[in-house]
Motif scaffolding. Structure first.
Motif, mmCIF file in Angstrom:
data_model
loop_
_atom_site.group_PDB
_atom_site.id
_atom_site.type_symbol
_atom_site.label_atom_id
_atom_site.label_comp_id
_atom_site.label_asym_id
_atom_site.label_seq_id
_atom_site.Cartn_x
_atom_site.Cartn_y
_atom_site.Cartn_z
ATOM 1 N N VAL A 522 63.211 8.960 30.463
ATOM 2 C CA VAL A 522 63.080 7.511 30.365
ATOM 3 C C VAL A 522 61.952 7.210 29.389
ATOM 4 O O VAL A 522 60.795 7.598 29.616
ATOM 5 N N LEU A 523 62.286 6.529 28.294
ATOM 6 C CA LEU A 523 61.341 6.279 27.210
ATOM 7 C C LEU A 523 60.996 4.805 27.136
ATOM 8 O O LEU A 523 61.879 3.941 27.239
ATOM 9 N N ASP A 524 59.716 4.519 26.949
ATOM 10 C CA ASP A 524 59.290 3.161 26.633
ATOM 11 C C ASP A 524 59.466 2.951 25.128
ATOM 12 O O ASP A 524 59.542 3.913 24.357
ATOM 13 N N LYS A 525 59.540 1.686 24.697
ATOM 14 C CA LYS A 525 59.712 1.405 23.270
ATOM 15 C C LYS A 525 58.375 1.278 22.566
ATOM 16 O O LYS A 525 58.010 2.086 21.722
ATOM 17 N N THR A 526 57.615 0.236 22.965
ATOM 18 C CA THR A 526 56.394 -0.094 22.244
ATOM 19 C C THR A 526 55.339 0.980 22.464
ATOM 20 O O THR A 526 54.942 1.247 23.593
ATOM 21 N N GLY A 527 54.905 1.610 21.393
ATOM 22 C CA GLY A 527 53.875 2.630 21.474
ATOM 23 C C GLY A 527 54.394 4.013 21.765
ATOM 24 O O GLY A 527 53.632 4.978 21.743
ATOM 25 N N THR A 528 55.696 4.142 22.049
ATOM 26 C CA THR A 528 56.272 5.452 22.333
ATOM 27 C C THR A 528 57.263 5.832 21.235
ATOM 28 O O THR A 528 57.003 6.713 20.420
ATOM 29 N N LEU A 680 66.318 4.147 27.230
ATOM 30 C CA LEU A 680 65.285 3.266 26.674
ATOM 31 C C LEU A 680 65.087 2.101 27.632
ATOM 32 O O LEU A 680 65.956 1.243 27.771
ATOM 33 N N ILE A 681 63.924 2.063 28.305
ATOM 34 C CA ILE A 681 63.603 1.022 29.279
ATOM 35 C C ILE A 681 62.279 0.403 28.868
ATOM 36 O O ILE A 681 61.242 1.077 28.857
ATOM 37 N N SER A 682 62.285 -0.894 28.532
ATOM 38 C CA SER A 682 61.099 -1.526 27.956
ATOM 39 C C SER A 682 60.876 -2.902 28.557
ATOM 40 O O SER A 682 61.810 -3.565 29.024
ATOM 41 N N GLY A 683 59.630 -3.346 28.518
ATOM 42 C CA GLY A 683 59.277 -4.695 28.933
ATOM 43 C C GLY A 683 59.448 -5.705 27.831
ATOM 44 O O GLY A 683 59.285 -6.919 28.053
ATOM 45 N N ASP A 684 59.788 -5.273 26.623
ATOM 46 C CA ASP A 684 59.996 -6.184 25.499
ATOM 47 C C ASP A 684 61.291 -6.971 25.719
ATOM 48 O O ASP A 684 62.097 -6.650 26.601
ATOM 49 N N ASN A 685 61.504 -8.008 24.895
ATOM 50 C CA ASN A 685 62.667 -8.876 25.111
ATOM 51 C C ASN A 685 63.959 -8.109 24.874
ATOM 52 O O ASN A 685 64.016 -7.113 24.145
ATOM 53 N N VAL A 686 65.022 -8.614 25.502
ATOM 54 C CA VAL A 686 66.291 -7.888 25.551
ATOM 55 C C VAL A 686 66.867 -7.672 24.153
ATOM 56 O O VAL A 686 67.349 -6.577 23.824
ATOM 57 N N GLU A 687 66.828 -8.708 23.293
ATOM 58 C CA GLU A 687 67.414 -8.584 21.965
ATOM 59 C C GLU A 687 66.709 -7.497 21.145
ATOM 60 O O GLU A 687 67.367 -6.698 20.474
ATOM 61 N N GLN A 718 66.945 9.196 40.364
ATOM 62 C CA GLN A 718 66.586 10.309 41.236
ATOM 63 C C GLN A 718 67.526 10.401 42.437
ATOM 64 O O GLN A 718 67.846 11.497 42.896
ATOM 65 N N ARG A 719 67.964 9.246 42.939
ATOM 66 C CA ARG A 719 68.900 9.270 44.062
ATOM 67 C C ARG A 719 70.235 9.902 43.678
ATOM 68 O O ARG A 719 70.948 10.444 44.529
ATOM 69 N N ASP A 720 70.561 9.852 42.396
ATOM 70 C CA ASP A 720 71.789 10.488 41.911
ATOM 71 C C ASP A 720 71.580 11.951 41.549
ATOM 72 O O ASP A 720 72.472 12.581 40.967
ATOM 73 N N GLY A 721 70.392 12.471 41.833
ATOM 74 C CA GLY A 721 70.129 13.888 41.603
ATOM 75 C C GLY A 721 69.475 14.226 40.292
ATOM 76 O O GLY A 721 69.345 15.409 39.961
ATOM 77 N N ALA A 722 69.049 13.229 39.535
ATOM 78 C CA ALA A 722 68.440 13.498 38.237
ATOM 79 C C ALA A 722 66.995 13.940 38.401
ATOM 80 O O ALA A 722 66.283 13.494 39.302
ATOM 81 N N VAL A 723 66.567 14.828 37.508
ATOM 82 C CA VAL A 723 65.153 15.185 37.376
ATOM 83 C C VAL A 723 64.638 14.437 36.152
ATOM 84 O O VAL A 723 65.039 14.712 35.027
ATOM 85 N N VAL A 724 63.739 13.461 36.373
ATOM 86 C CA VAL A 724 63.394 12.476 35.355
ATOM 87 C C VAL A 724 62.040 12.793 34.736
ATOM 88 O O VAL A 724 61.061 13.040 35.450
ATOM 89 N N LEU A 725 62.007 12.754 33.396
ATOM 90 C CA LEU A 725 60.757 12.756 32.637
ATOM 91 C C LEU A 725 60.545 11.349 32.109
ATOM 92 O O LEU A 725 61.419 10.793 31.434
ATOM 93 N N ALA A 726 59.402 10.743 32.414
ATOM 94 C CA ALA A 726 59.065 9.402 31.932
ATOM 95 C C ALA A 726 57.990 9.525 30.860
ATOM 96 O O ALA A 726 57.028 10.279 31.018
ATOM 97 N N VAL A 727 58.160 8.759 29.781
ATOM 98 C CA VAL A 727 57.205 8.764 28.682
ATOM 99 C C VAL A 727 56.805 7.328 28.394
ATOM 100 O O VAL A 727 57.655 6.452 28.258
ATOM 101 N N GLY A 728 55.497 7.050 28.311
ATOM 102 C CA GLY A 728 55.013 5.702 28.023
ATOM 103 C C GLY A 728 53.579 5.740 27.559
ATOM 104 O O GLY A 728 52.949 6.792 27.499
ATOM 105 N N ASP A 729 53.047 4.538 27.240
ATOM 106 C CA ASP A 729 51.673 4.490 26.752
ATOM 107 C C ASP A 729 50.867 3.340 27.318
ATOM 108 O O ASP A 729 49.667 3.271 27.095
ATOM 109 N N GLY A 730 51.464 2.403 28.050
ATOM 110 C CA GLY A 730 50.723 1.239 28.529
ATOM 111 C C GLY A 730 50.463 1.291 30.011
ATOM 112 O O GLY A 730 51.057 2.082 30.753
ATOM 113 N N ILE A 731 49.576 0.411 30.495
ATOM 114 C CA ILE A 731 49.318 0.325 31.932
ATOM 115 C C ILE A 731 50.590 -0.070 32.663
ATOM 116 O O ILE A 731 50.838 0.341 33.790
#
Length: 847
Positions: A522-528, A680-687, A718-731
């Motif tokens: 799972v990757l963040d957009k801004t800063g990643t 790609l999962i981000s807090g930035d706007n959808v567009e 995770q409930r579906d059995g995935a082993v997740v790596l998360a990458v981000g840079d913000g609080i």
């Protein structure tokens, strides 16, 4: 001291600047002239003159050989602004936080000065502080850029110490050494001392053991007994000092009715030592002092490596305390301003947050218009406009204009603290692989003890009672789980060192093991995936001026701004060779609208389209025809438009957006080769998120996701059995970093995000994330090889020892050889070729 005697003169200056601090000298001021190393030099004051001459005499004259100079003292205006801040550190709230009382009227504080560059800086700081009344100790460390000061509280204050450093050009602030930091240092130093004693004892005992193993029959019995007594004396500190944590851990396990790895280790060490001691006293039998010392030394080495990894992580609460400012400006009912500790604020107080400061509390804007950088909380890259009535959050950076804020929530009640609470809860919910390891170890230890007991009984009752103790000890020594306990931590330590050379720092010991099993990232957009900064991606002129000229004008108007848009214009102008910025006069900032100035005597505006076009409307010029320059649209959805206008109409349109990291295409292609699904999962706007997903060729993407939503998304995977790596840079990424089985924080991001991450990427080369996964899979293979060897060794060695075919000295050599083989195999991971572990395809680079 070189040169003639100094003099004070009203004559023409030898140089226009102070030779020491670089401050501009004016002809109206009398100058201090001195001959330094054969050249006449001018100084702004006697202090700079004396320091320069002293530094040359002390051998630091080379510091003046280039354009660098010592920091200059604060001017009167800057000092007046800083003094209230210094005084706040004398309040009880902040003294309790930063100052350590030593008793007898003495105190100690750690200061963090800005601008320490070399040993000369440290020497200057120590000399200046050491001359203050009441200061007993001042030690400056160039490596850590910290200064420890010990003084008598009745004679100095913290503000006086800070002022004294400012007088010689070093702005400093108290540095809080947390209780956990001190505890970590004590634990690390204690284990290091125990390991050093064990290593020294092992080497000395082996000096006596080797002749016994190789030439025992030729050694005189008296000398042989003397060597045994010497080995006994050298083993005593190893057993009673170095191995004391092992015995303490075994005792705790037994009290809790558990079988930890310390139990057989303690029994083996104790049995080997006691049997050897009895044989030494009686003068008959085998001694195993070398095996005991070697086993303790290797085990402590592994534990020290584990300790260093474990201490690299920090709690979210501690990082929060370091993120927010310690003081702020509070407005009184009479309209005056006072600098107070943030801890002294209450709901309803009014505070002022200047441009360039961090908002210390959650509150509501009472006066002013500005733009706040909320990316650390929301993930939104662009600053957000805030005006009267709008809410502001603690931890946001004020980029434009001063604001007056009514305090709403402080401390643990702020939005930032809520995110930290989510982080802490997620950390508790992390999979605890150590529990599984303890359960496996319990079965192994139980079986091992049972086998040793049965061996002792059989030998005592049926085979040879005189050899029962020795055979039992041989079983314990040969099967002590040294290789088993070193198999995983040795490989993890070697892999961690290899990854650190590539800029991937592991902060938790389970990171490599979990990285090897990653199925989704799972990757963040801004800063990643992007750099998290604005860049000018399009300059479109109307034809009244050339595009390059418009860009130079925009850069000149934003020359002194700290807004991200201002930095984007300056960077764009700097990267374009041949652009000369025009002169700017009477510059005014219109918060939320843009800037206005006279460019070579011509009035211009830069900012929103209506703001820039207003100049032409005031002059009676219709700007409708200028709309054609926007026909091409934005380079991508979510880009910010900035317009340049003058009295004759709009001159240019600039489009600014975030820019992709150079290695993002290589990262995504490498993840495809590794079979890892990307999200790609981000807090930035959808567009904007959807556009970037299409740009990178990512199928799964979601925008406008809150920190809690990111965490829920990972939990669903995770409930579906995935082993997740998360990458981000913000609080805002901290909760998702903590929820994932393993996480990596970008080193340029928020410290709090790094506190919740299992690894930190210290640079922007995100392709190393895929390299880390590949390295983790290689490490997993090595760990399996080590564990396989350790179990195979025990399966073969234990029966041989139980039948008496392996004597105690053979058992000691076998145990040591097994451990060395495991370590050697693990350290192969260090010798990774200095190239990326996965290829860097270029199929995405042209998108």
């Amino acid at each position: 001291m070189a040169g003639a005697s100094p003099s004070r003169s009203n004559s023409t200056h030898v140089d226009g600047h102070c030779f020491h601090c670089g401050q501009l000298l004016t002809p109206a001021e009398p100058a201090f002239i001195a001959d330094v190393e054969g050249s006449a030099r001018s100084f702004c004051c006697g202090g700079c003159q004396a320091l320069a001459q002293t530094l040359h005499a002390a051998g630091f004259g080379h510091l003046y050989g280039d354009t660098s100079r010592f920091s200059r003292p604060l001017d009167a205006t800057a000092r007046r602004e800083a003094e209230p801040v210094w005084a706040a550190y004398d309040t009880p709230e902040l003294r309790q936080q930063f100052v350590r009382p030593l008793g007898d009227g003495k105190a100690e504080v750690t200061l963090a000065p800005e601008g320490i560059r070399c040993a000369a800086c440290a020497w200057l700081i120590e000399q200046r502080l050491g001359q203050l009344p009441g200061v007993e100790l001042a030690v400056a460390n160039v490596a850590t850029r910290r200064v420890v000061v010990r003084w008598r509280e009745s004679q100095q204050s913290v503000s006086a110490l800070l002022g004294a450093l400012a007088d010689i050009g070093y702005m400093a602030w108290p540095f809080e050494v947390s209780r956990s930091d001190r505890q970590d240092r004590r634990e690390r130093r204690g284990l290091l001392m125990r390991m050093a004693v064990a290593m020294l004892g092992m080497m000395q005992v082996m000096m006596y053991a080797w002749p016994i193993y190789t030439h025992e029959a030729t050694i005189d019995p008296g000398q042989l007994q003397l060597m045994r007594w010497a080995s006994f004396a050298l083993t005593l500190p190893v057993v009673f000092y170095s191995a004391s944590p092992i015995f303490a851990g075994a005792w705790r396990s037994l009290r809790q009715r558990a079988m930890g790895m310390d139990v057989p280790v303690a029994i083996g060490v104790a049995a080997g030592f006691l049997a050897s001691a009895v044989a030494t006293v009686r003068g008959v039998g085998e001694v195993y002092f070398d095996s005991v010392t070697m086993f303790v030394a290797f085990l402590l080495l592994a534990r020290y490596l584990e300790l260093r990894v474990r201490q690299a992580s920090r709690s979210g609460a501690e990082m929060l305390a370091r993120q927010l400012p310690a003081t702020c400006e509070r407005l009184t009912e009479g309209g005056t301003v006072e600098r107070v500790p943030v801890a002294r604020l209450g709901a309803g107080d009014r505070i002022r947050v200047k441009a360039g400061e961090i908002v210390p509390v959650d509150g509501v804007v009472l006066a002013g218009i500005s733009e706040l950088d909320e990316s650390m909380l929301t993930g939104e890259a662009r600053p957000v406009r805030r005006s009267i009535g709008d809410a502001v959050l603690a931890g946001c950076f004020n980029t434009a204009s001063p604001l007056e804020v009514r305090v709403g929530r402080i401390g643990a009640n702020t939005r930032l603290a809520e995110i930290v609470a989510v982080l802490d809860r997620a950390l508790v919910e992390k999979p605890r692989l150590a529990l599984l390891a303890d359960r496996v170890a319990g079965w192994f230890v139980g079986a091992l003890l049972a086998m040793a007991a049965v061996t002792g009984v059989v030998w005592a009752g049926w085979i040879d009672p005189s050899r029962a103790l020795l055979v039992t000890v041989a079983v314990l020594v040969v099967s002590c789980p040294c290789a088993l306990s070193l198999a995983t931590p040795a490989a993890l330590a070697a892999a961690g060192a290899s990854l650190s050379r590539r800029g991937v720092l592991l902060t938790r010991s389970h990171a490599i093991e979990t990285l090897a099993r990653v199925t989704d990232i799972v990757l963040d957009k801004t800063g990643t995936l992007t750099e998290g900064r604005f860049a000018v991606v399009l300059t479109e002129a109307t034809g009244r001026l050339e595009a390059d000229a418009c860009l130079a004008i925009a850069a000149a108007m934003e020359q002194g701004g700290e807004h991200p848009i201002a930095r984007a214009f300056r960077d764009a102008c700097a990267s374009s060779s041949g652009l000369v910025q025009p002169s700017v006069d009477d510059l005014h900032n219109a918060p939320g609208q843009g800037v206005e100035a006279f460019i070579d005597g011509r009035r211009m505006r830069l900012g929103r389209r209506d703001f820039a076009a207003a100049l032409a409307l005031e002059a009676g010029v219709w700007v409708g025809d200028d709309a054609v320059i926007g026909a091409s649209g934005n380079p991508h959805r979510g880009a910010t438009e900035v317009w340049l206008g003058a009295s004759e109409g709009l001159l240019a349109r600039f489009c600014l957006s975030d820019v992709a990291r150079a290695q993002t295409p290589a990262l995504l292609d490498a993840l495809d080769l590794l079979g890892v699904r990307t999200h790609l999962i981000s807090g930035d706007n959808v567009e904007a998120v959807r556009w970037w997903a299409d740009y990178f060729g990512m199928e799964t993407a979601q925008g406008a996701v809150t920190p809690e939503g990111k965490r829920a998304y990972v939990a669903a995977l995770q409930r579906d059995g995935a082993v997740v790596l998360a990458v981000g840079d913000g609080i805002n990424d901290a909760p998702v970093l903590a929820q994932a089985q393993v996480s990596i924080a970008i080193g340029s991001g928020a410290p709090l995000a790094q506190a919740g991450a299992d690894a930190v990427l210290t640079h922007g080369g995100v392709a190393e994330i895929a390299s880390a996964i590949a390295a983790a899979r290689r490490t997993r293979r090595v760990v399996r090889q080590n564990l396989g060897w350790a179990f195979l060794y025990n399966i073969v060695a234990i029966p041989l020892a139980a039948t008496g075919l392996v004597t105690a000295w053979m058992a000691g050599i076998g145990m040591s050889a097994s451990s060395l083989l495991v370590v050697a195999n693990a350290w192969r991971l260090l010798h990774v070729p200095n190239k990326t572990l996965v290829p860097h395809p270029t199929s995405r680079e042209e998108r």
